[in-house]
Design an enzyme around this catalytic site. Structure first.
Site, PDB file in Angstrom:
ATOM      1  N   TYR A 143       0.830  -1.303  -0.011  1.00 38.54           N
ATOM      2  CA  TYR A 143       0.122  -0.043   0.020  1.00 38.54           C
ATOM      3  C   TYR A 143       0.900   1.344   0.011  1.00 38.54           C
ATOM      4  CZ  TYR A 143      -3.144  -3.771   1.993  1.00 38.54           C
ATOM      5  OH  TYR A 143      -3.797  -4.979   2.054  1.00 38.54           O
ATOM      6  N   ASP A 194       1.235  -0.122   5.204  1.00 39.82           N
ATOM      7  CA  ASP A 194       0.399   1.050   5.575  1.00 39.82           C
ATOM      8  C   ASP A 194      -0.973   1.069   4.725  1.00 39.82           C
ATOM      9  OD1 ASP A 194      -0.341   3.665   6.029  1.00 39.82           O
ATOM     10  OD2 ASP A 194       1.123   4.481   4.948  1.00 39.82           O
ATOM     11  N   CYS A 244      -3.989   4.156  10.358  1.00 38.13           N
ATOM     12  CA  CYS A 244      -4.678   5.442  10.689  1.00 38.13           C
ATOM     13  C   CYS A 244      -6.081   4.956  11.601  1.00 38.13           C
ATOM     14  CB  CYS A 244      -4.763   6.305   9.620  1.00 38.13           C
ATOM     15  SG  CYS A 244      -6.116   5.372   8.421  1.00 38.13           S
TER      16      CYS A 244
END
Length: 455
Positions: free
Chosen positions: A317, A384, A411
């Site tokens: 990613y 990620d 996140c």
């Protein structure tokens, strides 16, 4: 305790439990997603704009007798927390907005709370998710970033706006089609505010995206026209923007970006490298985020001896190559880096950004498909994923590639904790974890972790 009062609202609910009904509740613990838990006659209500321990008047925004839970905004504070501060932005302040008959805009839902308490609440959310989904009982700290917090303001290098029916710049209220006009964006870099987009006639435009690189390079304004917008109307909007700003039109559904003036991309800087990022291509939005995350990831991998000259590593990613470039530096030409990104446009950016690095292989495609088609072993990985996380299938593929360590950048605390649980089921463990407040005044945070085989 201080009382923050507003004028009574007209109850248009038509009955208790309908949207618009007002209730008095005690605010309970923080929940994932920017809410706080309250209860009314046994019913769970997810309340925004409160603080644990407060007694408040709330206005139901999403409710009904058949709903499992209700949602609400605080409209009056009867007993305030000592951590309550004056909100820095009136359109996002629930007390002020509802006083004027409008819901607050989203994107600054914790702006009424001191920064120190915001970070403590985010740490609570992360700890709770780790315990519930991964069985880990950890005390965590959410770190501020940058040399100066600046009150948590002026950090966004990117901003997304809606347009009101009258053609004025606006933002959506939370979980709503209502667009509230705005005349400032305190969370954004000065370069975004200096454009004064709120002074423009944006009739015919459905959405506006702005990217202003922290390095001061040329900003980019992306205009998403409505289907019926004529080229003449689009050109009229273009003519209102400063000449030193790049402007492009884009179709969010098709991912197409068309040049109107200047470039269709911006030039970003991080970790000693320059990066081209086209259109809506992903880039960390906090001005200090790229360097902060690169330092954390390479610090974990290099510090543990997992990132050395000659190593085989992968960046999954990978976006435009934020981590790929420093990984390539670390392993040198005797090593190899596989960089995988699903978005075709962003993957093209990565190819340009890593041009000339013969030991870097850029592959566009879904991570799980690429790993299935090109099975290989790695010394270490950087992961990620988007907010939804990697998922069980990808986690199993990663473990099957037998890396010595994985640096996982996330996140979202919930998807990270879920994926960490999958790693633990496969015989891996959490070695280290850091959490960063890359989104002050919102409920979001970023984590960087080091995950290694338990043996």
């Amino acid at each position: 305790m201080t009382s923050h009062s507003i004028s009574p609202l007209t109850d248009t609910s038509g009955g208790q439990g309908a949207p618009g009904t007002e209730l008095i509740v005690d605010v309970g613990p923080v929940a994932h997603g920017g809410h706080f838990v309250a209860r009314h006659e046994g019913r769970v209500i997810f309340v925004r704009h409160g603080i644990p321990g407060e007694k408040v008047r709330i206005r139901l925004t999403d409710s009904g007798d058949s709903s499992r839970f209700w949602r609400a905004d605080v409209v009056e504070v009867l007993e305030a927390s000592p951590d309550r501060v004056q909100h820095f932005w009136k359109p996002a302040d629930s007390l002020t907005a509802w006083k004027h008959g409008n819901p607050p805009v989203g994107g600054a839902e914790l702006g009424h709370i001191s920064l120190q308490r915001q970070r403590a609440l985010k740490a609570e959310v992360l700890s709770e998710q780790l315990k519930r989904l991964a069985g880990l009982d950890l005390g965590v700290e959410v770190e501020g970033v940058g040399a100066n917090d600046d009150g948590g303001l002026g950090w966004r290098t990117r901003a997304s706006f809606a347009v009101t029916p009258k053609g004025r710049l606006g933002m959506h209220a939370h979980r709503s089609d209502v667009v509230v006009p705005i005349r400032e964006m305190p969370l954004a870099l000065p370069g975004i505010n200096d454009l004064k987009l709120w002074d423009l006639d944006l009739s015919g435009i459905a959405r506006v995206e702005v990217a202003t690189p922290a390095n001061g390079s040329r900003p980019l304004v992306l205009l998403a026209p409505e289907e019926t917008t004529s080229p003449k109307r689009l050109h009229s909007v273009l003519s209102q923007l400063p000449n030193d700003v790049s402007v492009a039109s884009f179709d969010p559904g098709k991912g197409q970006v068309l040049q109107l003036r200047g470039r269709t991309w911006v030039q970003e800087s991080a970790a000693g490298h320059e990066y081209r990022v086209t259109g809506e291509g992903f880039w960390q939005i906090h001005k200090d985020a790229p360097d902060t995350l690169v330092d954390a990831v390479t610090g974990y991998l290099a510090g543990g001896g997992y990132l050395q000259p000659g190593a085989a590593v992968a960046d999954l990613y990978a976006g435009a190559g934020l981590f790929t470039a420093p990984l390539a530096d670390a392993v040198g030409i005797t090593g190899s880096v596989l960089s995988v990104e699903g978005s075709p446009g962003t993957s093209r950016d990565a190819r340009k950004n890593l041009h000339g690095e013969s030991h870097v292989e850029i592959v566009q495609g879904r991570v799980e498909r690429v790993l299935h088609q090109r099975p290989r072993n790695f010394d270490s990985l950087v992961l990620d994923p988007p907010r939804v996380g990697a998922g069980k299938a990808v986690v199993n593929q990663l473990m099957a590639s037998h890396p010595r360590a994985i640096a996982y950048v996330s996140c979202d605390p919930a998807s990270f904790a879920r994926d960490l649980g999958y790693f633990q089921q496969g015989g891996w463990r959490l070695e280290s974890l850091r959490a960063f407040d890359l989104y002050p005044h919102t409920h979001h945070l970023e984590t960087v972790s080091l995950i290694v085989p338990a043996g």
